[in-house]
Design a protein around this motif. Structure first.
Motif, short mmCIF file in Angstrom:
data_model
loop_
_atom_site.label_atom_id
_atom_site.label_comp_id
_atom_site.label_asym_id
_atom_site.label_seq_id
_atom_site.Cartn_x
_atom_site.Cartn_y
_atom_site.Cartn_z
N GLN A 24 -10.22 2.84 -12.99
CA GLN A 24 -9.29 3.57 -12.13
C GLN A 24 -9.39 5.09 -12.31
O GLN A 24 -9.36 5.83 -11.32
N ASP B 238 1.52 3.08 -3.33
CA ASP B 238 0.26 3.59 -3.85
C ASP B 238 -0.16 4.86 -3.11
O ASP B 238 -0.63 5.83 -3.72
N GLN C 83 -10.45 7.29 -9.26
CA GLN C 83 -9.53 8.28 -8.69
C GLN C 83 -10.22 9.63 -8.51
O GLN C 83 -10.00 10.32 -7.51
N GLU D 209 -6.49 3.57 -1.99
CA GLU D 209 -5.22 3.92 -2.64
C GLU D 209 -4.99 3.19 -3.96
O GLU D 209 -4.14 3.58 -4.75
N THR D 210 -5.76 2.11 -4.21
CA THR D 210 -5.56 1.36 -5.45
C THR D 210 -6.19 2.04 -6.66
O THR D 210 -6.19 1.49 -7.76
N SER E 54 -1.23 0.65 -9.78
CA SER E 54 -1.29 0.33 -8.34
C SER E 54 -0.52 -0.95 -8.03
O SER E 54 -0.77 -2.01 -8.61
N SER F 122 0.81 -1.21 0.00
CA SER F 122 0.00 0.00 0.00
C SER F 122 0.85 1.26 0.00
O SER F 122 0.40 2.32 -0.45
#
Length: 301
Positions: free
Chosen positions: A284, A20, A288, A250-251, A256, A17
């Motif tokens: 994504q 990321d 985001q 966070e992915t 990622s 993590s």
């Protein structure tokens, strides 16, 4: 003034993590300028002159992160009071509530068992390695209890494995009828408690699906409808902003590392179904935007 961000790191935190999180904070417009990001294993650095720093505790082995994460946050509060921001992801979210009930999920499929229920193993205080009497929670959200892990949907009941990590693609319900797909790995849900507190937290997102069951004993099951997955508080004059999430926001970053780790089977993780992985990757950019928007609304001043 440049925002200072400190991301917690120890041998029990989720190493995948960390890159990321650095990418998320350094390449998006959450703050008015690019922040100064540091990784740390303890809060032994000089805290003099810090103004509204953001402390991030990522996912990991919750009960093993108590001795480091909670103890170090206690030192922070002793120095800064409540004048700091906090983001807790997965384990970091569990540690930030008023209390936590821990459950195990078993993915060894039993054809005689139509539905498997997460099994209660004790409170965080029962299960952690810290001596009795020491705090096990940061208690930034006293109006919520964390419970998990659980089965967020039925998509992986047919997985037959003894591996530690079984990731899911889950859908969260946001305000205004919007949806947000997320990566879930042994995360918590956040259940409102009867604790009396002057300030109420905002439920930002809930897990999709009408009812989720938690088995406290063979004959004791509790059901929660649409349990919260992301909870937040905006900053006030007396304390910083707070956010906790049971999913891995966070992915959402391109490339990622954590999501990539979940693409295929490895020594400790069962890979995501290919369709689920592709959807998370394809979404994504939109994901985001949602994630940056919620972080900006919470932490931007």
């Amino acid at each position: 003034m440049t925002k200072k961000i400190f991301i917690y790191e120890d041998k029990y935190s989720a190493e995948y993590s960390l890159p990321d999180l650095k990418t998320l904070f350094s390449t998006t417009e959450i703050f008015s300028s690019r922040p100064d990001i540091s990784f740390y294993g303890s809060y032994t650095f000089n805290m003099d002159g810090l103004v509204d720093p953001l402390f991030v505790i990522p996912g990991g082995l919750t009960y093993m992160m108590v001795s480091g994460g909670v103890a170090q946050m206690s030192l922070i509060r002793a120095k800064l009071g409540d004048k700091f921001d906090y983001l807790g992801i997965c384990a970091g979210g569990m540690l930030a509530t008023g209390a936590a009930d821990l459950f195990t999920t078993n993915h060894q499929w039993d054809p005689h068992k139509v539905v498997q229920n997460p099994s209660y193993i004790g409170t965080l205080e029962d299960y952690s390695t810290v001596p009795r009497g020491r705090p096990c929670n940061v208690n930034l959200f006293p109006d919520f209890k964390a419970i998990g892990a659980f089965y967020p949907n039925y998509s992986r009941f047919m997985v037959n494995t003894t591996k530690s990590f079984v990731p899911y693609r889950v859908t969260l319900d946001l305000s205004g009828g919007r949806k947000l797909d997320q990566l879930y790995i042994l995360g918590p849900a956040f259940i409102p408690t009867d604790t009396t507190t002057e300030e109420k937290s905002e439920i930002v997102a809930t897990y999709e699906g009408h009812s989720h069951v938690f088995e406290y004993a063979p004959t004791v099951r509790k059901f929660f409808d649409y349990p919260p997955a992301i909870v937040a508080k905006r900053a006030t004059e007396t304390r910083g902003a707070r956010m906790i999430t049971g999913t891995h926001i966070e992915t959402c970053v391109k490339g990622s590392v954590l999501l990539g780790m979940c693409e295929k089977d490895n020594d400790i993780t069962v890979g995501l179904p290919s369709d689920d992985f592709k959807k998370l990757v394809e979404q994504q950019e939109d994901t985001q935007k949602e994630v940056v928007g919620m972080l900006r609304r919470t932490f931007h001043r």
